[in-house]
Design a protein around this motif. Structure first.
Motif, PDB file in Angstrom:
ATOM      1  N   PRO A  25     -16.756  -5.189 -15.379  1.00 16.21           N
ATOM      2  CA  PRO A  25     -15.337  -5.456 -16.001  1.00 16.21           C
ATOM      3  C   PRO A  25     -15.350  -6.061 -17.115  1.00 16.21           C
ATOM      4  N   ALA A  26     -16.610  -6.753 -17.420  1.00 24.26           N
ATOM      5  CA  ALA A  26     -16.644  -7.334 -18.941  1.00 24.26           C
ATOM      6  C   ALA A  26     -16.441  -6.624 -20.006  1.00 24.26           C
ATOM      7  N   LEU A  27     -16.973  -5.189 -19.738  1.00 22.17           N
ATOM      8  CA  LEU A  27     -16.596  -4.281 -20.725  1.00 22.17           C
ATOM      9  C   LEU A  27     -15.020  -4.012 -21.143  1.00 22.17           C
ATOM     10  N   ARG A  28     -14.052  -4.114 -20.045  1.00 21.64           N
ATOM     11  CA  ARG A  28     -12.845  -3.962 -20.427  1.00 21.64           C
ATOM     12  C   ARG A  28     -12.418  -5.401 -21.032  1.00 21.64           C
ATOM     13  N   ALA A  29     -13.073  -6.277 -20.549  1.00 22.16           N
ATOM     14  CA  ALA A  29     -12.501  -7.657 -21.066  1.00 22.16           C
ATOM     15  C   ALA A  29     -12.938  -8.019 -22.404  1.00 22.16           C
ATOM     16  N   GLY A  30     -13.828  -7.286 -22.857  1.00 25.06           N
ATOM     17  CA  GLY A  30     -14.250  -7.304 -24.125  1.00 25.06           C
ATOM     18  C   GLY A  30     -15.398  -8.126 -24.582  1.00 25.06           C
ATOM     19  N   PHE A  31     -16.089  -9.233 -23.594  1.00 24.16           N
ATOM     20  CA  PHE A  31     -16.885  -9.826 -24.050  1.00 24.16           C
ATOM     21  C   PHE A  31     -18.482  -9.388 -23.575  1.00 24.16           C
TER      22      PHE A  31
END
Length: 229
Positions: A25-31
């Motif tokens: 989910p960090a991919l979509r969150a941008g970090f």
């Protein structure tokens, strides 16, 4: 209070970008940048699946080699231990949130040139977080009553007090510190016996298989040794 797990679908391709987003989910969150996962594709497949897809898999690139799963599976030859027969045990007592295990070996009566291995593995519950060593000690006592145990090998770093108690009861406890001087030649011997001479067999045991195949090489100036992942 909620725990939530993100993981890729079982059996997916490691380069499936949709599964990358499912497990990270960090991919979509941008970090987390997708370039990092592109770079990590160079990792052995089992490590990429564990660390980037959140999948617990048997080692696809382990200390036995890339064909380790096939090597291990071909040595599956069920065999029942003989009561009263010579038996040797190794015990590994865990730290918190880790498994404990006892592995026993006997020479096979149907082929005395081969050893047969059986494992008893304890996995702690999430609530307790650790295994009560008294359970393992009771198991060792029962093994000594059933078989002619020639030695119970243990690492004194983790099992000193319990081993002393069992030794006082007459169990054949043998200290075996996990130093490079001891572990490197043993790793080489087991590697040869599994891959070359093929004279160690085992029962069908998924947990035992997982622990064997997720072993990794720990490099040192003196040579390679196996450690458990």
């Amino acid at each position: 209070f909620v725990f939530r797990e993100w993981a890729a679908k079982e059996g997916c391709r490691v380069d499936d970008r949709r599964e990358w987003y499912r497990a990270n989910p960090a991919l979509r969150a941008g970090f987390l940048k997708i370039d990092q996962l592109e770079t990590d594709l160079a990792l052995p497949e089992n490590l990429f699946r564990i660390y980037r897809l959140n999948q617990w898999v048997a080692g696809l690139s382990c200390w036995l080699g890339t064909d380790g799963p096939q090597i291990w599976d071909l040595l599956e030859q069920p065999y029942e231990f003989v009561d009263g027969a010579g038996t040797w045990l190794g015990v590994d007592i865990s730290r918190t949130f880790d498994t404990s295990a006892v592995v026993g070996v006997q020479s096979r009566t149907d082929d005395p040139a081969k050893l047969h291995a059986k494992a008893r593995i304890w996995t702690p519950s999430e609530a307790e977080g650790e295994i009560d060593p008294r359970e393992v000690m009771d198991y060792l006592r029962a093994q000594c009553k059933r078989y002619r145990v020639g030695g119970i090998y243990y690492d004194p770093n983790m099992f000193q007090q319990g081993a002393r108690e069992l030794l006082d009861e007459g169990l054949p406890m043998v200290q075996f510190p996990q130093s490079n001087e001891r572990m490197i030649p043993i790793t080489a011997t087991v590697y040869q016996r599994l891959r070359t001479t093929k004279d160690i067999t085992h029962d069908q045991d998924d947990m035992f298989r997982t622990h064997i195949l997720n072993g990794a090489q720990r490099m040192s100036a003196a040579g390679d040794r196996k450690s458990v992942v």
